[in-house]
Design a protein around this motif. Structure first.
Motif, mmCIF file in Angstrom:
data_model
loop_
_atom_site.group_PDB
_atom_site.id
_atom_site.type_symbol
_atom_site.label_atom_id
_atom_site.label_comp_id
_atom_site.label_asym_id
_atom_site.label_seq_id
_atom_site.Cartn_x
_atom_site.Cartn_y
_atom_site.Cartn_z
ATOM 1 N N VAL A 144 51.660 97.814 42.322
ATOM 2 C CA VAL A 144 50.491 97.054 43.185
ATOM 3 C C VAL A 144 50.372 95.673 43.050
ATOM 4 N N MET A 145 50.722 95.000 44.285
ATOM 5 C CA MET A 145 50.704 93.508 44.094
ATOM 6 C C MET A 145 49.621 92.769 44.951
ATOM 7 N N SER A 146 48.973 91.935 44.421
ATOM 8 C CA SER A 146 47.645 91.380 45.155
ATOM 9 C C SER A 146 47.665 90.019 44.734
ATOM 10 N N PHE A 147 46.840 89.097 45.357
ATOM 11 C CA PHE A 147 46.791 87.712 44.847
ATOM 12 C C PHE A 147 45.999 87.762 43.583
ATOM 13 N N GLU A 179 58.412 81.806 39.045
ATOM 14 C CA GLU A 179 59.425 82.890 38.833
ATOM 15 C C GLU A 179 58.725 84.211 39.538
ATOM 16 N N ASP A 180 59.763 85.340 39.953
ATOM 17 C CA ASP A 180 59.194 86.420 40.437
ATOM 18 C C ASP A 180 58.851 87.286 39.262
ATOM 19 N N TYR A 181 57.620 88.098 39.680
ATOM 20 C CA TYR A 181 57.116 89.007 38.602
ATOM 21 C C TYR A 181 56.665 90.494 39.235
ATOM 22 N N GLY A 182 56.441 91.498 38.503
ATOM 23 C CA GLY A 182 56.181 92.523 38.881
ATOM 24 C C GLY A 182 55.433 93.374 37.892
ATOM 25 N N PRO A 195 46.756 87.634 39.266
ATOM 26 C CA PRO A 195 47.589 88.522 38.402
ATOM 27 C C PRO A 195 47.483 89.949 38.194
ATOM 28 N N PRO A 196 48.361 90.804 37.667
ATOM 29 C CA PRO A 196 48.042 92.308 37.887
ATOM 30 C C PRO A 196 46.766 92.749 36.829
#
Length: 137
Positions: A111-114, A103-106, A116-117
Motif C-alpha cells: 500500500v503506497m500513498s504520499f 531511493e526506492d522503498y516499499g 511514509p508507510p
C-alpha cells in the motif's frame, strides 16, 4: 506415580508445542528492484516500534532485480516490514532537501500513498505458519 509421570509428559508436550509454534519465519522478497547495484535493507516492526528501532533488520544482495531476506524465530503477532534500495551502499535511506526520498522503498502489503508507510496499511499476522511476502517498490 503413574499420575505424576502422565502429568509431566503432558506438560512437556504442551510446552514443546508452544515453543515450536513461536519459531516461525518471515520470508520477504522485493521483486522489482531497478538495478542490481547496492543492496536492499529490510526492517521488521511491530505496532509499538513502527518506524523507530526495528525488532529485526537485515540487508540482502540484489540478483536479477530481486532481493530476499528471511527473519527467523518470530513469535506470533502483527508485524510490518519496510524496505529500501540502498543504491549507494551507505546503510541509510537518502532524501532530497525537501524530504522526498532519493531511493526506492516499499512496505508489506504494497500500500503506497504520499508520505511514509503506516502500520495499519502494512501489517500482516504471524500465527501458526511461516509467512512469505512479495514487496514492490
Amino acid at each position: 506415580m503413574k499420575t505424576l509421570v502422565s502429568f509431566l509428559v503432558i506438560a512437556m508436550l504442551t510446552l514443546t508445542n508452544d515453543l515450536i509454534a513461536q519459531n516461525k519465519t518471515i520470508t520477504a522478497t522485493v521483486v522489482n528492484v531497478t538495478s542490481d547495484s547496492g543492496k536492499v535493507g529490510f526492517a521488521l516492526y511491530d505496532k509499538s516500534n513502527f518506524r523507530l528501532k526495528p525488532i529485526k533488520a537485515s540487508a540482502s544482495k540484489i540478483i536479477d532485480g530481486k532481493s530476499v531476506v528471511v527473519f527467523k524465530d518470530v513469535i506470533a503477532g502483527d508485524y510490518a516490514i519496510i524496505c529500501y534500495h540502498d543504491k549507494n551502499d551507505n546503510d541509510k535511506m537518502d532524501f532530497k532537501s525537501n524530504g522526498m526520498p532519493l531511493e526506492d522503498y516499499g512496505a508489506s502489503n504494497n500500500v503506497m500513498s504520499f508520505g511514509p508507510p503506516n502500520f495499519e496499511d502494512s501489517k500482516f499476522t504471524v500465527s501458526d505458519k511461516d509467512v512469505s511476502l512479495e514487496i514492490k517498490f
